[in-house]
Design a protein around this motif. Structure first.
Motif, PDB file in Angstrom:
ATOM      1  N   HIS A  68      49.484  49.079  43.373  1.00 34.43           N
ATOM      2  CA  HIS A  68      49.125  48.698  42.061  1.00 34.43           C
ATOM      3  C   HIS A  68      47.747  48.966  41.251  1.00 34.43           C
ATOM      4  CE1 HIS A  68      48.948  46.818  37.827  1.00 34.43           C
ATOM      5  NE2 HIS A  68      48.505  45.913  38.419  1.00 34.43           N
ATOM      6  N   LEU A  69      47.153  49.994  41.000  1.00 39.41           N
ATOM      7  CA  LEU A  69      45.736  50.195  40.660  1.00 39.41           C
ATOM      8  C   LEU A  69      45.393  50.215  39.071  1.00 39.41           C
ATOM      9  CD1 LEU A  69      45.315  53.463  43.088  1.00 39.41           C
ATOM     10  CD2 LEU A  69      45.124  50.806  43.491  1.00 39.41           C
ATOM     11  N   ALA A  70      46.147  50.094  38.350  1.00 40.25           N
ATOM     12  CA  ALA A  70      45.936  50.116  36.910  1.00 40.25           C
ATOM     13  C   ALA A  70      45.374  49.009  36.302  1.00 40.25           C
ATOM     14  CB  ALA A  70      47.383  50.623  36.055  1.00 40.25           C
ATOM     15  N   TRP A  71      44.353  49.383  35.649  1.00 41.20           N
ATOM     16  CA  TRP A  71      43.687  47.942  34.982  1.00 41.20           C
ATOM     17  C   TRP A  71      42.723  48.614  33.778  1.00 41.20           C
ATOM     18  CZ3 TRP A  71      44.691  43.184  36.716  1.00 41.20           C
ATOM     19  CH2 TRP A  71      44.043  42.175  36.367  1.00 41.20           C
ATOM     20  N   TYR A  72      42.003  47.872  33.167  1.00 44.06           N
ATOM     21  CA  TYR A  72      41.208  48.418  31.913  1.00 44.06           C
ATOM     22  C   TYR A  72      39.921  48.642  32.572  1.00 44.06           C
ATOM     23  CZ  TYR A  72      38.711  48.124  27.662  1.00 44.06           C
ATOM     24  OH  TYR A  72      37.508  48.607  26.594  1.00 44.06           O
ATOM     25  N   ALA A 108      47.442  45.430  45.759  1.00 49.49           N
ATOM     26  CA  ALA A 108      46.709  45.648  44.589  1.00 49.49           C
ATOM     27  C   ALA A 108      45.279  45.877  44.796  1.00 49.49           C
ATOM     28  CB  ALA A 108      47.158  44.475  43.491  1.00 49.49           C
ATOM     29  N   ALA A 109      44.445  46.459  43.938  1.00 49.71           N
ATOM     30  CA  ALA A 109      43.179  46.701  43.938  1.00 49.71           C
ATOM     31  C   ALA A 109      42.299  45.583  43.386  1.00 49.71           C
ATOM     32  CB  ALA A 109      42.697  47.880  43.392  1.00 49.71           C
ATOM     33  N   GLY A 110      41.436  44.819  44.164  1.00 46.05           N
ATOM     34  CA  GLY A 110      40.700  43.992  43.412  1.00 46.05           C
ATOM     35  C   GLY A 110      39.269  44.469  43.405  1.00 46.05           C
ATOM     36  N   THR A 111      38.206  43.503  43.212  1.00 43.55           N
ATOM     37  CA  THR A 111      36.863  44.004  43.119  1.00 43.55           C
ATOM     38  C   THR A 111      35.952  42.986  43.928  1.00 43.55           C
ATOM     39  OG1 THR A 111      35.253  44.244  41.391  1.00 43.55           O
ATOM     40  CG2 THR A 111      37.152  42.814  41.235  1.00 43.55           C
ATOM     41  N   LYS A 137      37.015  37.258  37.059  1.00 42.34           N
ATOM     42  CA  LYS A 137      37.806  36.049  37.132  1.00 42.34           C
ATOM     43  C   LYS A 137      39.297  36.461  37.008  1.00 42.34           C
ATOM     44  CE  LYS A 137      34.203  33.259  34.714  1.00 42.34           C
ATOM     45  NZ  LYS A 137      33.831  32.322  35.891  1.00 42.34           N
ATOM     46  N   SER A 138      39.571  37.610  36.110  1.00 43.06           N
ATOM     47  CA  SER A 138      40.879  37.844  36.024  1.00 43.06           C
ATOM     48  C   SER A 138      41.653  38.655  37.402  1.00 43.06           C
ATOM     49  CB  SER A 138      41.010  39.024  34.807  1.00 43.06           C
ATOM     50  OG  SER A 138      40.578  38.379  33.655  1.00 43.06           O
ATOM     51  N   LYS A 139      40.643  39.460  37.880  1.00 44.49           N
ATOM     52  CA  LYS A 139      41.147  39.900  39.153  1.00 44.49           C
ATOM     53  C   LYS A 139      41.313  38.722  40.365  1.00 44.49           C
ATOM     54  CE  LYS A 139      40.930  44.524  38.906  1.00 44.49           C
ATOM     55  NZ  LYS A 139      42.093  45.414  39.335  1.00 44.49           N
ATOM     56  N   ALA A 140      40.206  38.015  40.359  1.00 45.98           N
ATOM     57  CA  ALA A 140      40.501  36.691  41.273  1.00 45.98           C
ATOM     58  C   ALA A 140      41.777  35.908  41.119  1.00 45.98           C
ATOM     59  CB  ALA A 140      38.958  35.945  41.215  1.00 45.98           C
ATOM     60  N   SER A 141      42.000  35.685  39.678  1.00 48.86           N
ATOM     61  CA  SER A 141      43.187  34.927  39.303  1.00 48.86           C
ATOM     62  C   SER A 141      44.690  35.773  39.738  1.00 48.86           C
ATOM     63  CB  SER A 141      43.287  34.734  37.732  1.00 48.86           C
ATOM     64  OG  SER A 141      42.216  33.992  37.148  1.00 48.86           O
ATOM     65  N   PHE A 142      44.409  36.855  39.529  1.00 46.09           N
ATOM     66  CA  PHE A 142      45.769  37.810  39.982  1.00 46.09           C
ATOM     67  C   PHE A 142      45.721  37.574  41.533  1.00 46.09           C
ATOM     68  CE2 PHE A 142      47.942  41.842  40.716  1.00 46.09           C
ATOM     69  CZ  PHE A 142      49.187  41.574  40.745  1.00 46.09           C
ATOM     70  N   CYS A 143      44.857  38.034  42.297  1.00 48.43           N
ATOM     71  CA  CYS A 143      44.882  37.685  43.730  1.00 48.43           C
ATOM     72  C   CYS A 143      45.289  36.513  44.099  1.00 48.43           C
ATOM     73  CB  CYS A 143      43.313  37.935  44.175  1.00 48.43           C
ATOM     74  SG  CYS A 143      43.138  37.775  46.057  1.00 48.43           S
ATOM     75  N   ALA A 157      52.323  40.898  50.619  1.00 46.72           N
ATOM     76  CA  ALA A 157      51.570  41.333  49.680  1.00 46.72           C
ATOM     77  C   ALA A 157      50.109  41.629  50.276  1.00 46.72           C
ATOM     78  CB  ALA A 157      51.342  40.310  48.397  1.00 46.72           C
ATOM     79  N   GLY A 158      49.451  42.708  49.844  1.00 42.95           N
ATOM     80  CA  GLY A 158      47.879  42.758  50.262  1.00 42.95           C
ATOM     81  C   GLY A 158      46.978  42.843  49.119  1.00 42.95           C
ATOM     82  N   TRP A 159      45.554  42.634  49.360  1.00 45.76           N
ATOM     83  CA  TRP A 159      44.513  42.722  48.406  1.00 45.76           C
ATOM     84  C   TRP A 159      43.371  43.317  48.957  1.00 45.76           C
ATOM     85  CZ3 TRP A 159      45.042  41.432  43.055  1.00 45.76           C
ATOM     86  CH2 TRP A 159      43.900  41.475  42.702  1.00 45.76           C
ATOM     87  N   ALA A 160      42.891  44.431  48.249  1.00 46.68           N
ATOM     88  CA  ALA A 160      41.798  45.242  48.618  1.00 46.68           C
ATOM     89  C   ALA A 160      40.594  44.941  47.427  1.00 46.68           C
ATOM     90  CB  ALA A 160      42.093  46.685  48.516  1.00 46.68           C
TER      91      ALA A 160
END
Length: 297
Positions: A68-72, A108-111, A137-143, A157-160
């Protein structure tokens, strides 16, 4: 080979991930508003915000893996855009739909923007997660939600946490894109003083690292970066050298945000030792490759 669901396949990182997945023989199904450009992919044109249509489509695809890479990601706007909240909600819905379809592994791709940037070297185990922007904050919440819910949903599940990617299809507003645009239109490339140091990583290496993580069983966040800090000025100068416009760089005219930290760099020991992934490109070979491909496209 696996059947893989990919979001964001037409995006900056997604197009490279798609190419690598198809090159290795996977059956890749792409969901998004814009079709993927690789003819080997199975395109499913659908807005991920359409919660009523996502679940039946994901069920019909029946993928075992999801990247899952899609995001604004509109440059400059994405840091504080309310669309981050929409993507957080859509990502949670996608996760539940994927689990309900019998999916096994989601990455999913985090930041790096999830971290507290007051810490000089950012590592997964000890650096506080304390984002300063709505995007972070939104990325961290999803993680947090993904890591907490995955065992309940029957998922691995994995998080990058991706650092500063660059590549041949960079947007004009981004660092490398500014140099490429200047090379193409004959104008100057304007930057801030460029003293801030960043962890730059070639987009091909980001895509390869994400795919490594997808095929692993690591279920905690992993930094995807180079582990080396380079000044923005040095990066721009290298890019300009390979683009043949060293005489058109203008430093000090653009203004860096007051909140920009002096240093952002990844601790990559987990990536290299646990994930067993090492980026292919050095900063110089990566910039040379990206500039060459951008000017040929």
């Amino acid at each position: 080979m696996a059947r893989i669901l990919l979001t964001g396949a037409s995006g900056f990182i997604g197009r490279e991930a798609l190419r690598l997945l198809c090159d290795t023989g996977h059956e890749v199904h792409c969901i998004g508003r814009s079709p993927a450009i690789d003819p080997r992919a199975h395109n499913h044109t659908l807005d991920l915000m359409d919660s009523g249509q996502i679940a039946p489509l994901v069920l019909a695809i029946g993928a075992s893996h999801c990247l899952h890479l899609a995001w604004y990601a509109v440059p400059r706007k994405y840091w504080h855009a309310p669309e981050n909240l929409d993507w957080l909600a859509a990502s949670i819905h996608l996760t539940r739909a994927f689990a309900a379809s019998g999916g096994k592994r989601l990455v999913a791709a985090g930041t790096c923007a999830e971290y507290d940037w007051a810490v000089p070297v950012l590592d997964e185990a000890t650096t506080p997660v304390s984002p300063a922007t709505l995007y972070g904050k939104s990325k961290a919440s999803f993680c947090q939600m993904l890591m907490s819910s995955a065992p309940i949903l029957g998922l691995s599940a994995g998080w990058a946490r991706v650092f500063n990617p660059y590549g041949p299809f960079d947007r004009p507003e981004r660092l490398l894109g500014t140099v490429i645009t200047a090379a193409q239109n004959g104008q100057g490339a304007k930057f801030s003083a460029g003293t801030q140091k960043r962890d730059f990583i070639h987009v091909d290496d980001v895509a390869a690292g994400l795919i490594h993580l997808l095929h692993s069983d690591i279920e905690t966040p992993v930094n995807i970066g180079s582990g080396t800090a380079v000044t923005v000025r040095a990066f721009a100068e290298m890019a300009a050298h390979y683009a043949g416009i060293s005489d058109r760089l203008i430093f000090g005219e653009a203004v860096a945000a007051a909140t920009e930290p002096d240093l952002i760099v990844a601790d990559t020991r987990k990536m290299t030792e646990e994930l067993r992934f090492t980026p292919h490109f050095s900063i110089e070979t990566g910039i040379q490759d990206a500039v060459s491909r951008a000017l040929k496209s």
